[in-house]
Design an enzyme around this catalytic site. Structure first.
Site, PDB file in Angstrom:
ATOM      1  CD  GLN A  78      -3.049   0.979   2.146  1.00 57.46           C
ATOM      2  OE1 GLN A  78      -3.181  -0.034   2.833  1.00 57.46           O
ATOM      3  NE2 GLN A  78      -3.845   2.011   2.257  1.00 57.46           N
ATOM      4  CG  PHE A  79       1.331   3.893  -3.551  1.00 60.51           C
ATOM      5  CD1 PHE A  79       1.325   5.274  -3.650  1.00 60.51           C
ATOM      6  CD2 PHE A  79       0.325   3.177  -4.186  1.00 60.51           C
ATOM      7  CE1 PHE A  79       0.330   5.930  -4.362  1.00 60.51           C
ATOM      8  CE2 PHE A  79      -0.667   3.819  -4.892  1.00 60.51           C
ATOM      9  CZ  PHE A  79      -0.670   5.210  -4.978  1.00 60.51           C
ATOM     10  CB  THR A  80      -1.956   5.403   0.002  1.00 59.57           C
ATOM     11  OG1 THR A  80      -2.486   4.232   0.621  1.00 59.57           O
ATOM     12  CG2 THR A  80      -2.363   5.457  -1.465  1.00 59.57           C
TER      13      THR A  80
END
Length: 150
Positions: A78-80
């Site tokens: 989850q890059f966010t």
């Protein structure tokens, strides 16, 4: 690396309507990777998660790890989680590692966690539009950052 660790009764990941991972009691780990992450971050975080005592013992005290309970684990990229929100209202993801850096680190983290747990770890599909479902148990949710080891 940043991780959001959630103690779950059950969790699943769907991609394109198809279930790619599903677990019963255990942990759902949302994992953010930044370009400066290294093997040291992977090793520290994998050990921390495998040994995190957030499951109840017989007295109802959180004193057991996912290893102790033989629980299952799903790790979802989850890059966010690497979002910077200091300026303005639109998050910046400049710290998130590019796929050519993040994918090998993500896989290395999964391999390390599997080695520590002695079992397969479920995953999402890196970079895909995933639908993650979970039944948080407690709720128990822990945020861990390898650059801020509190």
């Amino acid at each position: 690396m940043r991780a959001v660790v959630q103690r779950v009764r059950e969790a699943s990941v769907r991609v394109g309507g198809e279930v790619v991972s599903q677990i019963g009691p255990g942990l759902l780990v949302l994992l953010g990777i930044e370009a400066s992450d290294s093997g040291e971050d992977i090793d520290w975080l994998a050990k921390k998660i495998a040994n995190l005592r957030i499951f109840n013992d017989r007295e109802g005290v959180m004193n057991r790890s996912v290893r102790d309970t033989a629980g299952e684990v799903i790790v979802v990229s989850q890059f966010t989680l690497m979002a910077a929100t200091r300026k303005g209202n639109r998050p910046s993801y400049i710290r998130a590692a590019r796929p050519e850096v993040a994918i090998p680190l993500y896989q290395e983290f999964i391999d390390r966690l599997e080695s520590l747990l002695g079992k397969e770890v479920g995953t999402g599909a890196f970079g895909a539009d995933m639908k993650v479902a979970l039944l948080n148990d407690g709720p128990v949710t822990i945020w861990i950052d390898t650059k801020n080891r509190e």
